[in-house]
Design a protein around this motif. Structure first.
Motif, PDB file in Angstrom:
ATOM      1  N   GLU A 184       0.920  -1.354   0.200  1.00  0.00           N
ATOM      2  CA  GLU A 184      -0.025  -0.036   0.182  1.00  0.00           C
ATOM      3  C   GLU A 184       0.911   1.303   0.173  1.00  0.00           C
ATOM      4  OE1 GLU A 184      -2.327  -0.512   3.633  1.00  0.00           O
ATOM      5  OE2 GLU A 184      -3.065  -2.425   2.820  1.00  0.00           O
ATOM      6  N   HIS A 219     -12.085   4.243  -1.263  1.00  0.00           N
ATOM      7  CA  HIS A 219     -10.879   4.406  -0.177  1.00  0.00           C
ATOM      8  C   HIS A 219     -11.172   5.797   0.521  1.00  0.00           C
ATOM      9  CE1 HIS A 219      -7.057   5.087   1.304  1.00  0.00           C
ATOM     10  NE2 HIS A 219      -6.651   3.548   0.756  1.00  0.00           N
ATOM     11  N   GLU A 265      -3.597   2.295  -5.521  1.00  0.00           N
ATOM     12  CA  GLU A 265      -3.688   1.019  -5.025  1.00  0.00           C
ATOM     13  C   GLU A 265      -4.652   0.148  -5.416  1.00  0.00           C
ATOM     14  OE1 GLU A 265      -4.669   1.492  -0.702  1.00  0.00           O
ATOM     15  OE2 GLU A 265      -3.025   3.040  -0.437  1.00  0.00           O
ATOM     16  N   MET A 313      -9.018  -2.840  -1.316  1.00  0.00           N
ATOM     17  CA  MET A 313      -8.938  -2.492  -2.817  1.00  0.00           C
ATOM     18  C   MET A 313      -8.587  -3.721  -3.464  1.00  0.00           C
ATOM     19  SD  MET A 313      -9.031   0.740  -3.335  1.00  0.00           S
ATOM     20  CE  MET A 313     -10.604   0.788  -1.896  1.00  0.00           C
ATOM     21  N   GLY A 351      -6.792   5.539  -3.391  1.00  0.00           N
ATOM     22  CA  GLY A 351      -7.381   4.442  -3.961  1.00  0.00           C
ATOM     23  C   GLY A 351      -7.071   4.050  -5.359  1.00  0.00           C
ATOM     24  N   ASP A 356     -11.587   0.307   6.823  1.00  0.00           N
ATOM     25  CA  ASP A 356     -11.443   0.719   5.542  1.00  0.00           C
ATOM     26  C   ASP A 356     -12.016  -0.255   4.273  1.00  0.00           C
ATOM     27  OD1 ASP A 356     -10.854   3.253   6.250  1.00  0.00           O
ATOM     28  OD2 ASP A 356      -8.584   2.693   6.111  1.00  0.00           O
ATOM     29  N   ALA A 400      -5.280  -2.764   1.515  1.00  0.00           N
ATOM     30  CA  ALA A 400      -6.196  -1.708   2.403  1.00  0.00           C
ATOM     31  C   ALA A 400      -6.971  -2.462   3.332  1.00  0.00           C
ATOM     32  CB  ALA A 400      -6.656  -0.690   1.442  1.00  0.00           C
TER      33      ALA A 400
END
Length: 322
Positions: free
Chosen positions: A152, A249, A258, A285, A255, A282, A270
């Motif tokens: 990430e 995200h 990622e 992704m 986002g 969260d 994530a």
């Protein structure tokens, strides 16, 4: 030729940073430009972010500091660029200075150190290494969590540590790169939702989101293009992950790279993370991808990352020749 000086200098900057990174011998003798920028921001925070002020006063002070430091960076960058371009070999000197504002080599090194630590010392070594590049609680991470955190960080910093400064360098030359680094550093130092910085740092956080918006989308595109050059990477998967998950995200920008990186390699990154003892739920992704990641997956991500950097460099080279 004058219209080509910014792209030519950027080509030099990209090649110099990729080859040499940050020369330790130099920064042992003088402060890195980002360190100097941070010192100015820290002074402004101490001087203008007063505990006795109301929230409204802090917001006004934050807007003024943000605008003033950004304008000063633009003016300073313009002055230095004009001076360097007046010298013989100006684009070379300008490019070498610009290379200090790009983080290709150092990002690869720091993320690669996490993979190396995991390979040599297991989870404990990985926790120590990953704590240097992410803000989440390392004690709560298992091996898969360490690998996801490193990947990430690689994806997000590809956008704001490499693509964004190069993009603003193409648009405005050194003034654009320097102003961007000031804004990005302000966000990292004062753009937090803490009692001290919630109001004072609001303008810096919002401006950082704005200036990173084009780079985050471009970063995703570069990763998609790079995935066409790597066996086992899936450009279609990257596109699907970006379209489905990027806007989910919590960050308006992180986002995109990622999701692209995760989708290209079949990972899920994530997701729920723990910061300072608090679990943050969260979204994933590339939801549905493989989330039990290892050091080998970090190295696969680094391989795709270098290809994305190469695609970006080729684009800048084409711009310098057009």
């Amino acid at each position: 030729m004058p219209d080509l000086l910014h792209p030519v200098a950027l080509v030099v900057a990209i090649l110099a940073d990729a080859a040499f990174g940050e020369p330790g011998w130099l920064y042992r003798r003088m402060a890195h430009p980002i360190v100097l920028i941070g010192s100015v921001i820290a002074w402004a925070d101490r001087r203008f972010n007063r505990d006795s002020d109301t929230g409204a006063a802090r917001r006004r002070a934050g807007r003024l500091v943000c605008a003033t430091l950004t304008l000063l960076a633009l003016l300073l960058g313009w002055g230095i660029q004009s001076l360097l371009l007046s010298l013989p070999g100006g684009p070379l000197w300008l490019g070498l200075l610009m290379s200090t504002l790009i983080a290709q080599h150092s990002l690869y090194t720091h993320v690669g150190d996490v993979a190396k630590a995991m390979e040599l010392s297991g989870v404990e070594g990985g926790r120590i290494a990953v704590a240097r590049i992410v803000g989440r609680d390392p004690e709560a991470l298992d091996g898969a969590g360490i690998a996801r955190a490193a990947i990430e960080s690689l994806a997000e910093n590809f956008s704001d540590g490499i693509v964004a400064p190069i993009l603003w360098g193409l648009v405005l030359g050194l003034p654009g790169m320097l102003a961007y680094k000031v804004i990005n550093t302000m966000d990292s130092m004062i753009g937090h939702k803490t009692p001290r910085h919630l109001d004072f740092g609001r303008a810096a956080a919002k401006l950082d989101d704005l200036v990173n918006l084009p780079a985050s989308r471009l970063s995703a595109l570069l990763i998609i293009l790079a995935s066409l050059t790597r066996r086992g990477a899936d450009a279609g998967g990257a596109i699907r992950a970006v379209r489905r998950d990027a806007r989910r995200h919590k960050s308006p920008n992180a986002g995109w790279p990622e999701a692209a990186l995760a989708g290209a390699l079949g990972f899920a990154i994530a997701g729920p993370r723990r910061y300072h003892g608090v679990l943050v739920a969260d979204p994933w992704m590339n939801d549905g991808g493989r989330w039990q990641l290892t050091a080998a997956d970090i190295r696969a991500s680094l391989s795709l990352y270098w290809r994305a950097c190469a695609v970006l460099g080729a684009g800048v080279l084409i711009a310098s020749l057009s």
